[in-house]
Design a protein around this motif. Structure first.
Motif, short mmCIF file in Angstrom:
data_model
loop_
_atom_site.label_atom_id
_atom_site.label_comp_id
_atom_site.label_asym_id
_atom_site.label_seq_id
_atom_site.Cartn_x
_atom_site.Cartn_y
_atom_site.Cartn_z
N THR A 495 43.12 36.82 57.80
CA THR A 495 44.29 36.52 57.00
C THR A 495 43.93 36.43 55.52
OG1 THR A 495 45.34 35.28 58.80
CG2 THR A 495 46.11 34.82 56.57
N GLN A 496 44.70 37.12 54.71
CA GLN A 496 44.59 36.98 53.26
C GLN A 496 45.81 36.22 52.76
OE1 GLN A 496 43.54 40.66 51.02
NE2 GLN A 496 43.56 41.65 53.03
N LEU A 497 45.59 35.15 52.04
CA LEU A 497 46.67 34.45 51.37
C LEU A 497 46.82 35.10 50.00
CD1 LEU A 497 45.76 30.78 52.36
CD2 LEU A 497 47.18 32.45 53.60
N ARG A 498 47.84 35.93 49.86
CA ARG A 498 48.04 36.74 48.66
C ARG A 498 48.85 35.93 47.65
NH1 ARG A 498 44.98 40.73 47.56
NH2 ARG A 498 46.66 41.96 46.62
N ALA A 499 48.27 35.65 46.50
CA ALA A 499 48.85 34.73 45.52
C ALA A 499 49.32 35.47 44.28
CB ALA A 499 47.84 33.67 45.13
N VAL A 500 50.52 35.12 43.82
CA VAL A 500 51.11 35.66 42.60
C VAL A 500 50.65 34.80 41.43
CG1 VAL A 500 53.28 36.17 41.42
CG2 VAL A 500 53.10 36.50 43.89
N ALA A 501 50.14 35.44 40.39
CA ALA A 501 49.64 34.68 39.25
C ALA A 501 50.75 33.90 38.56
CB ALA A 501 48.96 35.62 38.25
N ASP A 502 51.92 34.52 38.38
CA ASP A 502 53.05 33.86 37.71
C ASP A 502 54.34 34.48 38.24
OD1 ASP A 502 55.01 32.80 36.07
OD2 ASP A 502 53.91 33.12 34.21
N TYR A 503 55.03 33.75 39.10
CA TYR A 503 56.22 34.32 39.74
C TYR A 503 57.40 34.46 38.77
CZ TYR A 503 58.07 29.52 40.23
OH TYR A 503 58.53 28.24 39.99
N THR A 504 57.30 33.96 37.56
CA THR A 504 58.37 34.17 36.58
C THR A 504 58.19 35.47 35.81
OG1 THR A 504 57.25 32.98 34.78
CG2 THR A 504 58.60 31.67 36.31
N LEU A 505 57.12 36.21 36.11
CA LEU A 505 56.87 37.50 35.48
C LEU A 505 57.06 38.61 36.50
CD1 LEU A 505 53.64 36.71 33.41
CD2 LEU A 505 56.03 36.66 32.63
N GLU A 506 57.89 39.58 36.19
CA GLU A 506 58.19 40.65 37.13
C GLU A 506 56.96 41.46 37.49
OE1 GLU A 506 61.64 44.06 37.75
OE2 GLU A 506 61.30 43.18 35.78
N ALA A 507 56.08 41.69 36.52
CA ALA A 507 54.89 42.52 36.74
C ALA A 507 53.65 41.69 36.99
CB ALA A 507 54.68 43.43 35.54
N SER A 508 53.80 40.46 37.45
CA SER A 508 52.66 39.58 37.65
C SER A 508 51.64 40.19 38.60
CB SER A 508 53.13 38.24 38.22
OG SER A 508 52.02 37.42 38.55
N PRO A 509 50.35 40.06 38.30
CA PRO A 509 49.32 40.50 39.25
C PRO A 509 49.31 39.61 40.49
CG PRO A 509 48.30 39.37 37.39
CD PRO A 509 49.76 39.54 37.05
N VAL A 510 48.82 40.18 41.58
CA VAL A 510 48.72 39.48 42.86
C VAL A 510 47.30 39.69 43.39
CG1 VAL A 510 49.65 39.23 45.19
CG2 VAL A 510 51.16 39.91 43.31
N GLU A 511 46.66 38.63 43.85
CA GLU A 511 45.31 38.75 44.39
C GLU A 511 45.14 37.78 45.54
OE1 GLU A 511 43.12 35.72 41.23
OE2 GLU A 511 42.84 37.89 41.03
N THR A 512 44.03 37.92 46.26
CA THR A 512 43.78 37.04 47.40
C THR A 512 43.28 35.69 46.92
OG1 THR A 512 43.29 38.89 48.89
CG2 THR A 512 42.42 36.74 49.50
N LEU A 513 44.04 34.65 47.23
CA LEU A 513 43.67 33.28 46.90
C LEU A 513 42.58 32.77 47.83
CD1 LEU A 513 44.25 30.55 45.42
CD2 LEU A 513 45.98 30.13 47.19
N ARG A 514 42.72 33.09 49.11
CA ARG A 514 41.76 32.63 50.12
C ARG A 514 41.83 33.57 51.32
NH1 ARG A 514 39.46 27.55 51.76
NH2 ARG A 514 38.06 28.05 53.49
#
Length: 526
Positions: A495-514
Motif C-alpha cells: 500500500t502506498q499512502l499517496r499524499a497531496v502537498a497542498d490540496y488548495t492548489l489545482e496542480a499540487s504535486p502528489v507523492e508517497t507519504l508512507r
C-alpha cells in the motif's frame, strides 16, 4: 495460462491513444458558467473522441463505469446541456462498447431513455462481455458524442489471479480544495477505484477555493446541482473514465452525522425528505446497478459484494441507512464528542438484515484477501476533555456492541486475511484491530481525505499521543490529504499512502507519504 490484471494493464498501456495526459487541457463553455463566475470548464485531454463540445454539449458531467461483474459492467452518464436547468423532455441515448478506443471492434451497443424524473441519468448494463478484460465505451445523444471511457470486467469467480491494483478514496469537499489526488490516481492506472463516502458535502461553507450554486443542499434539485458542480472537475472525470468504481456513501451525501431518518441538526419530516431526495440524487449520479435504484418508499439497497477471482472478495457495507441514532439524545445539546454510554447491545450500525447478509457471505468466495469496505475508522480513539474521556459518537466508538458483533463474526467465520477498509476521519490510519477482550481480529486501512481538512498539527499531536499509549503498532497522519493505492498479490498487499502537498492548489504535486506492506496470514504491517 493465468493472465494477471497487472499484465493486462501493461498491454492496455501500450495503446498511447488512450494514455492520460492531464497536463494538456481543452476547454468548453458552460451555459450556466456566468451565474457562478466560472467562465470555462477544463476537460481532460485524454477524453478523445468527444464531439459537439459547444455550450449545449450534453455530456458535461463526463462518463463513468462501475459494479463490474465477469460478464457485465455499468456504464453511466447524465445528460446536462445546462448544469442547473434540466431539459423537460426525455432524451434517447445510444451507447457502444468496443475492444479498442477507436471503436473498430464494437462488441455491444444499445440505447436508453434518459428521463427528467431521474435527472436524465443513464445506467446501461451491457451483458455477455468477456471476463477480466478491458473495454472502451462511449455515448451519443443530441447530436454529440461523449468522451471515451475505459472499463474492465471482473475475473471469473474463483479464477486464478496474480495481482490487482485498486485505489481507495473518500471525503472530497469540492469547495474546500482541488482534486489533485484524482489526477495522480489516473496516472497510477488502477484496475479498480473504491469510494467509501462523502462524494459531496451538503453544505458549501463560506471559505474555500470553489463555489456551489446554493449554500446548502435541501431539495432534490439542490442535491442534483451539488453533484453536477462536483462532476465538472476534470481530474475527477479523468479518474472515472479510467477504471470502474465501487461506491458506498457516508453522511455528507445527505446530512452531517445522520443515522437513518434522524440527525443532530435536522428532524422529523424534514430529515426524512432530505434523506429520500439525497438517495435519489446519489443513484442518479453514480455508476450503480439498477437493483440499487430507490424503491417506491425512497430506500436503496446499497450493500453488495464484488469478487475478484481467487484473490479478493469485497463486501461493501451501508453504515448510514439502517444505523441506530447516536447514543446521546440529540435534544440534549448534542456534541460530536460524547460521554454517555455507547454499549447498548440493541443498537446497530448495519441493521439486522445487513448483518445477516454479511454473516451468510463473509469469506464465501474463498479468496485470499477478505476486504470489508465500510465508511469510517474502527480503531478506538478517546480524547480527554475537561477531565472526562470522550469519544466520537458518529464512529464505531459510538456503537461498541455492533462493532463487537462484527468482530465476533470475523473470528467465528475466520475468512482468509480479513482486511477492514474505511475513510471519513480525514486522516491516514493503519493498524491491526482487537476486540474488547484484546484478541487480534483484522487489519485496518483508512484512506485519508481527497480535499477535506484534517485538523492540523494539534490534532496530530493529540491523537498520536493517545495511540502511543496503547502499545500497539499503528500509522496515523491527518496533516496531508490524499488516497491509498493498494497492489494485491497472494503473498501481500503493498500500500502506498499517496499524499497531496497542498490540496488548495489545482496542480499540487502528489507523492508517497508512507509505504505499508501487509503480509499474507499476518496481522499488522511492515
Amino acid at each position: 495460462m493465468n493472465r494477471s490484471l497487472a499484465s493486462n494493464r501493461r498491454m492496455d498501456a501500450m495503446d498511447q491513444s488512450f494514455a492520460p495526459d492531464i497536463s494538456r487541457r481543452g476547454f468548453f463553455g458552460l451555459s450556466a458558467g456566468g451565474m457562478l463566475g466560472l467562465g470555462t470548464l477544463a476537460q481532460p485531454a485524454f477524453a478523445k473522441g468527444a464531439s459537439g463540445l459547444g455550450a449545449d454539449y450534453p455530456f458535461k458531467l463526463g462518463v463513468a463505469s462501475g459494479d463490474p461483474l465477469p460478464d457485465s459492467v455499468i456504464l453511466w452518464t447524465r445528460i446536462a446541456p445546462d448544469l442547473f436547468r434540466p431539459l423537460a423532455w426525455p432524451v434517447e441515448v445510444q451507447w457502444e462498447v468496443a475492444e479498442d478506443p477507436a471503436f473498430t471492434k464494437i462488441v455491444r451497443q444499445g440505447s436508453e431513455t434518459a428521463v427528467p424524473d431521474w435527472g436524465h441519468s443513464v445506467h446501461a448494463e451491457p451483458v455477455g462481455l468477456a471476463p477480466n478484460r478491458a473495454y472502451y465505451y462511449r455515448f451519443h445523444a443530441l447530436g454529440a458524442t461523449s468522451a471515451v471511457g475505459r472499463t474492465r470486467t471482473a475475473p471469473l469467480y474463483g479464477a486464478a489471479l496474480d495481482s490487482l491494483r485498486f485505489a481507495v478514496c473518500s471525503c472530497q469537499n469540492y469547495t474546500r480544495g482541488f482534486y489533485a489526488a484524482y489526477r495522480d490516481m489516473a496516472e497510477q492506472q488502477p484496475d479498480l477505484i473504491i469510494h467509501v463516502g462523502d462524494y459531496i458535502y451538503e453544505v458549501a461553507g463560506q471559505h474555500g477555493v470553489r463555489k456551489m450554486p446554493v449554500p446548502e443542499a435541501l431539495s432534490l434539485d439542490d442535491y442534483r446541482a451539488y453533484y453536477a458542480m462536483t462532476k465538472t472537475d476534470p481530474d475527477l472525470q479523468a479518474a472515472h473514465q479510467l477504471a470502474p468504481w465501487l461506491m458506498i456513501w457516508d453522511d455528507h451525501e445527505t446530512v452531517n452525522d445522520y443515522a437513518g431518518d434522524t440527525s443532530p441538526t435536522v428532524h422529523g419530516e424534514a430529515m426524512h425528505n432530505r434523506r429520500i431526495a439525497s438517495y435519489r440524487a446519489y443513484y442518479e449520479n453514480m455508476p450503480l446497478r439498477r437493483d440499487a435504484r430507490p424503491d417506491a418508499a425512497g430506500n436503496m439497497k446499497l450493500y453488495r459484494r464484488a469478487v475478484y477471482g481467487n484473490l479478493a472478495q469485497f463486501d461493501l457495507l451501508d453504515t448510514r441507512q439502517y444505523r441506530s441514532p447516536h447514543p446521546c439524545p440529540y435534544e440534549d445539546d448534542y456534541a460530536p464528542w460524547a460521554t454517555c454510554s455507547p454499549d447498548d447491545p440493541s443498537r446497530t450500525m448495519l441493521g439486522s438484515t445487513q448483518e445477516e447478509w454479511l454473516a451468510r457471505g463473509l469469506g464465501m468466495a474463498g479468496a485470499r484477501w477478505s476486504m470489508i469496505v465500510q465508511t469510517t475508522q474502527m480503531t478506538p480513539y478517546f480524547w480527554e476533555q475537561d477531565g472526562k474521556e470522550t469519544y466520537r459518537a458518529d464512529r464505531w466508538d459510538g456503537y461498541t456492541a455492533a462493532r463487537e458483533r462484527l468482530y465476533d463474526l470475523i473470528l467465528r467465520r475466520a475468512p482468509s486475511n480479513p482486511f477492514l477498509i474505511g475513510g471519513d476521519v480525514h486522516a491516514f490510519m493503519a493498524s491491526a484491530v482487537h476486540n474488547l477482550a484484546g484478541t487480534p481480529v483484522a487489519n485496518e486501512l483508512v484512506c485519508g481525505a481527497i480535499s477535506s481538512d484534517g485538523g492540523g498539527q494539534d490534532r496530530y499531536d493529540r491523537e498520536t499521543s493517545y495511540y502511543n499509549g496503547t502499545g500497539k503498532r499503528y500509522f496515523f497522519d491527518n496533516r496531508q490529504n490524499g488516497y491509498a493505492l493498494c497492489d494485491v498479490s497472494a503473498k501481500r498487499v503493498d500500500t502506498q499512502l499517496r499524499a497531496v502537498a497542498d490540496y488548495t492548489l489545482e496542480a499540487s504535486p502528489v507523492e508517497t507519504l508512507r509505504a505499508l506492506t501487509y503480509e499474507d496470514d499476518a496481522l499488522g504491517f511492515a
